[in-house]
Design an enzyme around this catalytic site. Structure first.
Site, PDB file in Angstrom:
ATOM      1  N   VAL A 178       0.840  -1.207   0.000  1.00  0.00           N
ATOM      2  CA  VAL A 178       0.000   0.000   0.000  1.00  0.00           C
ATOM      3  C   VAL A 178       0.870   1.249   0.000  1.00  0.00           C
ATOM      4  O   VAL A 178       0.584   2.222  -0.710  1.00  0.00           O
ATOM      5  CB  VAL A 178      -0.963   0.007   1.203  1.00  0.00           C
ATOM      6  CG1 VAL A 178      -1.899   1.204   1.128  1.00  0.00           C
ATOM      7  CG2 VAL A 178      -1.773  -1.275   1.262  1.00  0.00           C
ATOM      8  N   ASP A 179       1.943   1.228   0.774  1.00  0.00           N
ATOM      9  CA  ASP A 179       2.879   2.357   0.749  1.00  0.00           C
ATOM     10  C   ASP A 179       3.454   2.559  -0.653  1.00  0.00           C
ATOM     11  O   ASP A 179       3.552   3.691  -1.148  1.00  0.00           O
ATOM     12  CB  ASP A 179       4.026   2.114   1.729  1.00  0.00           C
ATOM     13  CG  ASP A 179       3.676   2.463   3.162  1.00  0.00           C
ATOM     14  OD1 ASP A 179       2.731   3.247   3.374  1.00  0.00           O
ATOM     15  OD2 ASP A 179       4.343   1.960   4.076  1.00  0.00           O
ATOM     16  N   ILE A 180       3.853   1.463  -1.285  1.00  0.00           N
ATOM     17  CA  ILE A 180       4.471   1.568  -2.606  1.00  0.00           C
ATOM     18  C   ILE A 180       3.470   2.082  -3.631  1.00  0.00           C
ATOM     19  O   ILE A 180       3.771   3.000  -4.417  1.00  0.00           O
ATOM     20  CB  ILE A 180       5.050   0.205  -3.020  1.00  0.00           C
ATOM     21  CG1 ILE A 180       6.243  -0.142  -2.124  1.00  0.00           C
ATOM     22  CG2 ILE A 180       5.463   0.206  -4.494  1.00  0.00           C
ATOM     23  CD1 ILE A 180       6.722  -1.567  -2.251  1.00  0.00           C
TER      24      ILE A 180
END
Length: 405
Positions: A178-180
Site C-alpha cells: 500500500v505504501d508503494i
C-alpha cells in the site's frame, strides 16, 4: 542527455516509505530532491535494521531498508519547530516546484508550513500531502500504517488460504504494497499537476491517502463485488475468475501456472499428455473451468507432480502456455531476464564504496535514468543546500550550535 525532470526542485518532508518512494521516482527522473531530516535522527528507516549497511571501512551505518527509497537525493538536517529552521523551509519552498509531506493532518499548519501558507510564498508550488486516511472524513486524524490499511482496505480478506484449511486466515502481502502503490499514485498526481501548472502557472494541493489507494487497488475484486454483488473470499494463490491460475506442486518443487485463455489451456493439456481435457465440456471454456474448479484442479495436481520445474517451464515455452518457477529473491536476481533488463545497479558511493540497489523499472529512450547519486548519509548536503540559500559558513555553524541543523 538531459533528464526528464532536470531543473525541477522537490522539497521532501516525508519519511518512511510512501513519500520517499514517490520522491525517489522524481529523483530518478532527474529532479533535484532535497530530503529534510531531523538532526541527529533522520528518517526512521535509517534505524530499521538489521541488516545494516557497512561503510567502506567496515563500520555498520544505516539500515538496508533506508536504501530502497532514497537514492538520488540530497539530505539536509533541519529542525523546523525552531523559528530559524522554519524560516529555512520557507526559503526552500519559495524556490521549489514540488513539496511532498506525510505529517498528520494539520501537523504543518501550526508552523505556517501548510499548503495555504506556502502558496502565498510560492503560488506555483505543487504541495502533495500523503496520509493514512486523507485530509477529511471521520478517520482523518488517525495515523495510518501499511499493514493497518491492508486490513481495513480489504486486501487481507482476499489474501491467504481459505478459512478452515491448513494455514487459513488473513495475511498481509510480503512487502508494504500500500505504501508503494501510494507513492506511485502520488508521483502520477504530481506529474499531472506539474503539467497543469505549465498551462496555468498555478500550483495546487494534492491529497493522497493510503486507504483510498488500497480501495482503488482492489481492482477486479472490487469490480466483482460492485457489479456482481458477491463478497470475494480468500482463495490462497488461486484466481477468483481464471482457472488454472495458481501454484502446483511438481516433482522437485512448485511451478506457477497462469493460463489466461482457452488456447493456452489446450496447449497445456497437450503438453501434459491429456489433450482430451481441453475438449471436455466441463473444462472447454474458462467460465466452465471456474465453475468446475473443484473437479479440475485435483486432476491437474496429479498430472503436474510427474514432471520437474525445469521440464514444465520448458514445455510452457515450447508449447505456448504461461508457466514459471516460484523464485526466492536470490534466484530473482540470478534470472537471465532480470539481468538482461539491468534490474540491479551498482551505485558508487564515497561512504560505502559501492551499493547494490534495485533499478527503476522505467526505461527511457531519450532521457535515461542515471544512477550516479547514492542514498545520502544523514545531513550530507546541509552545508551545500544552505550555501545555495546564501548562508555563509559562520551562519551555518551558528545554526549547528543552536540545534537547528
Amino acid at each position: 542527455m538531459s533528464a526528464a525532470l532536470e531543473g525541477v526542485v522537490v522539497l521532501d518532508l516525508s519519511r518512511i516509505l510512501a513519500g520517499p518512494w514517490s520522491t525517489q521516482n522524481l529523483a530518478d527522473l532527474g529532479a533535484d530532491v532535497i530530503k529534510v531530516e531531523r538532526p541527529g535522527q533522520g528518517d526512521d528507516t535509517r534505524s530499521w535494521g538489521p541488516p545494516f549497511v557497512n561503510t567502506a571501512d567496515g563500520q555498520p551505518q544505516d539500515a538496508a531498508y533506508y536504501f530502497c527509497a532514497n537514492r538520488g537525493k540530497r539530505s539536509i538536517t533541519l529542525d523546523f519547530t525552531k523559528e530559524a529552521g522554519r524560516k529555512i523551509i520557507l526559503d526552500l519552498a519559495a524556490k521549489a516546484d514540488i513539496l511532498v509531506e506525510n505529517y498528520k493532518v494539520g501537523g504543518l499548519k501550526k508552523y505556517g508550513l501548510d499548503y495555504d501558507s506556502l502558496a502565498k510564498v510560492n503560488p506555483g508550488l505543487i504541495f502533495c500531502s500523503i496520509t493514512g486516511f486523507g485530509q477529511d472524513g471521520p478517520y482523518a486524524e488517525r495515523p495510518g500504517y501499511d499493514a493497518l490499511v491492508q486490513a481495513m482496505g480489504g486486501l487481507m480478506s482476499i489474501t491467504g488460504e481459505p478459512d478452515g484449511t491448513p494455514g487459513g486466515g488473513p495475511q498481509k502481502v510480503g512487502v508494504a504494497v500500500v505504501d508503494i502503490l501510494t507513492g506511485l499514485y502520488a508521483t502520477s498526481a504530481i506529474l499531472a499537476a506539474l503539467f497543469a501548472r505549465s498551462k496555468t502557472g498555478k500550483g495546487q494541493h494534492i491529497d493522497v491517502a493510503l486507504l483510498d489507494v488500497q480501495v482503488a487497488a482492489l481492482a477486479n475484486q472490487a469490480g466483482n463485488f460492485l457489479l456482481g454483488g458477491k463478497v470475494p473470499a480468500r482463495l490462497g494463490s488461486a484466481h477468483p475468475s481464471i482457472v488454472p491460475y495458481q501454484p502446483f506442486a511438481c516433482a522437485d518443487g512448485y511451478v506457477m501456472l497462469a493460463i489466461g485463455n482457452d488456447t493456452q489451456f489446450a496447449a497445456f493439456c497437450n503438453a501434459a499428455g491429456s489433450p482430451a481435457l481441453a475438449q471436455d465440456a466441463r473444462f472447454a471454456t474458462n467460465a466452465q473451468r471456474v465453475a468446475n474448479r473443484s473437479v479440475l484442479v485435483p486432476m491437474l495436481e496429479e498430472c503436474i507432480k510427474l514432471k520437474t520445474i525445469d521440464q514444465w517451464c520448458a514445455l510452457g515455452t515450447e508449447q505456448g502456455f504461461p508457466c514459471g518457477p516460484i523464485n526466492t529473491i536470490d534466484r530473482v536476481f540470478e534470472d537471465p531476464q532480470v539481468q538482461a533488463r539491468n534490474m540491479r545497479v551498482d551505485v558508487p558511493s564515497d561512504t560505502y564504496g559501492s551499493l547494490a540497489l534495485v533499478a527503476s523499472p522505467m526505461k527511457f529512450s531519450g532521457t535515461p535514468i542515471q544512477y550516479d547519486t547514492p542514498p545520502p548519509t544523514l545531513g550530507q548536503h546541509t552545508q551545500q543546500v544552505l550555501g545555495e540559500l546564501g548562508l555563509d559558513a559562520a551562519a551555518i555553524e551558528g545554526l549547528r550550535q543552536s540545534g537547528v541543523v
